[in-house]
Motif scaffolding. Structure first.
Motif, PDB file in Angstrom:
ATOM      1  N   SER A 299       9.213  41.342  42.481  1.00 40.93           N
ATOM      2  CA  SER A 299       8.377  42.032  41.668  1.00 40.93           C
ATOM      3  C   SER A 299       8.548  41.986  40.117  1.00 40.93           C
ATOM      4  O   SER A 299       9.817  41.623  39.653  1.00 40.93           O
ATOM      5  CB  SER A 299       8.860  43.612  42.000  1.00 40.93           C
ATOM      6  OG  SER A 299       8.346  44.630  40.877  1.00 40.93           O
ATOM      7  N   PHE A 300       7.557  42.083  39.409  1.00 38.82           N
ATOM      8  CA  PHE A 300       7.655  41.876  37.993  1.00 38.82           C
ATOM      9  C   PHE A 300       6.858  43.074  37.282  1.00 38.82           C
ATOM     10  O   PHE A 300       5.546  43.238  37.667  1.00 38.82           O
ATOM     11  CB  PHE A 300       6.946  40.402  37.460  1.00 38.82           C
ATOM     12  CG  PHE A 300       6.768  40.406  35.929  1.00 38.82           C
ATOM     13  CD1 PHE A 300       8.016  39.891  35.367  1.00 38.82           C
ATOM     14  CD2 PHE A 300       5.526  40.514  35.467  1.00 38.82           C
ATOM     15  CE1 PHE A 300       7.743  39.868  33.996  1.00 38.82           C
ATOM     16  CE2 PHE A 300       5.486  40.459  34.116  1.00 38.82           C
ATOM     17  CZ  PHE A 300       6.652  40.174  33.351  1.00 38.82           C
ATOM     18  N   LYS A 301       7.287  43.638  36.370  1.00 38.87           N
ATOM     19  CA  LYS A 301       6.651  44.702  35.675  1.00 38.87           C
ATOM     20  C   LYS A 301       6.820  44.560  34.211  1.00 38.87           C
ATOM     21  O   LYS A 301       8.135  44.439  33.663  1.00 38.87           O
ATOM     22  CB  LYS A 301       7.334  46.145  36.031  1.00 38.87           C
ATOM     23  CG  LYS A 301       7.176  46.373  37.406  1.00 38.87           C
ATOM     24  CD  LYS A 301       7.708  47.785  37.613  1.00 38.87           C
ATOM     25  CE  LYS A 301       7.639  48.078  39.287  1.00 38.87           C
ATOM     26  NZ  LYS A 301       8.544  49.350  39.754  1.00 38.87           N
ATOM     27  N   SER A 302       5.532  44.791  33.360  1.00 39.09           N
ATOM     28  CA  SER A 302       5.740  44.589  32.179  1.00 39.09           C
ATOM     29  C   SER A 302       4.694  45.605  31.578  1.00 39.09           C
ATOM     30  O   SER A 302       4.052  46.402  32.286  1.00 39.09           O
ATOM     31  CB  SER A 302       5.352  43.078  31.668  1.00 39.09           C
ATOM     32  OG  SER A 302       5.336  42.982  30.277  1.00 39.09           O
ATOM     33  N   LYS A 303       4.225  45.556  30.292  1.00 41.73           N
ATOM     34  CA  LYS A 303       3.270  46.540  29.560  1.00 41.73           C
ATOM     35  C   LYS A 303       2.118  46.329  30.385  1.00 41.73           C
ATOM     36  O   LYS A 303       1.551  45.046  30.165  1.00 41.73           O
ATOM     37  CB  LYS A 303       3.408  46.442  28.106  1.00 41.73           C
ATOM     38  CG  LYS A 303       4.343  47.002  27.374  1.00 41.73           C
ATOM     39  CD  LYS A 303       4.209  47.063  25.878  1.00 41.73           C
ATOM     40  CE  LYS A 303       5.289  47.821  25.196  1.00 41.73           C
ATOM     41  NZ  LYS A 303       5.111  47.567  23.688  1.00 41.73           N
ATOM     42  N   GLY A 304       1.594  47.444  31.017  1.00 43.43           N
ATOM     43  CA  GLY A 304       0.331  47.039  31.507  1.00 43.43           C
ATOM     44  C   GLY A 304      -0.171  46.060  32.608  1.00 43.43           C
ATOM     45  O   GLY A 304      -1.065  45.920  33.140  1.00 43.43           O
TER      46      GLY A 304
END
Length: 220
Positions: free
Chosen positions: A197-202
């Motif tokens: 899983s990878f989460k960043s701005k937008g």
């Protein structure tokens, strides 16, 4: 052994090994080992770098029809990386029998980056993270010389959800990983990513994947 110092030099680099302490004590059925050392590297690439190493272990050597080593507990601290191991190894004429495990529990990524990685990749010093890595490798079976047949091997790497930031960039990313691999039928290697899983701005990305027979010419 109280101390031992060995050094080697080239035109540009110096490598030194200093053994601060080495102790081997014999018990009724086993041997206890403790060693503490420092490796010193001075190279044109890394500059001066100190690598502390500490090993403690309880093991037994068996001699008879086949020579074997049994390690009931081994702890190795290499700088910021804690490693534990245990297992049995038997040497035979045509094969090696092995059963054991090696693990790294909760290794702090930031400490490894600060101590080592940034010396090779200077920009890595800008990484800020609370990520930890847990790894486990298990082995059980025999390695046969003539056929190349492997014992059963399994490995797993886990990174709990963690924050990653870069200095000067206003973006707090989140990463998570759970991946594993194992051997099948003595010659095949199967790998899977259960959770990436990878989460960043937008941006949010999630990946689940599996690949079989990786070592063949035509992996699936």
């Amino acid at each position: 052994l109280d101390s031992l110092f060995v050094a080697g030099r080239t035109a540009k680099d110096t490598i030194a090994f200093g053994m601060e302490n080495l102790s081997i004590r014999k018990g009724r059925e086993s041997l206890d080992l403790h060693a503490k050392a420092n490796d010193m590297l001075a190279t044109s690439v890394t500059g001066r770098m100190r690598i502390p190493i500490e090993i403690s272990s309880t093991f037994k050597i068996t001699e008879g029809e086949h020579t074997g080593v049994s390690i009931s507990e081994m702890k190795v601290d290499i700088a910021s990386v804690p490693v534990t191991a245990a297992g049995d190894l038997t040497l035979m004429d045509d094969r090696i029998a092995v059963s054991g495990s090696v693990s790294i529990n909760g290794c702090k990524v930031k400490e490894v980056v600060d101590d080592f990685v940034k010396r090779f990749v200077p920009s890595a010093a800008n990484i800020q993270t609370d990520a930890t890595v847990t790894m486990e490798l298990n082995c059980d079976g025999e390695y046969v010389y003539s056929t190349g047949e492997l014992p059963f091997l399994s490995a797993r790497v886990i990174v709990p959800e963690s924050s990653v930031q870069f200095k000067g960039i206003d973006n707090n990313m989140k990463i998570r990983l759970d991946a594993s691999a194992f051997t099948a039928d003595g010659v095949q290697l199967v790998a899977s990513v259960k959770d990436l899983s990878f989460k960043s701005k937008g941006i949010t990305m999630n990946l689940v994947a599996e690949s079989e027979n990786i070592l063949s010419e035509d992996p699936e």
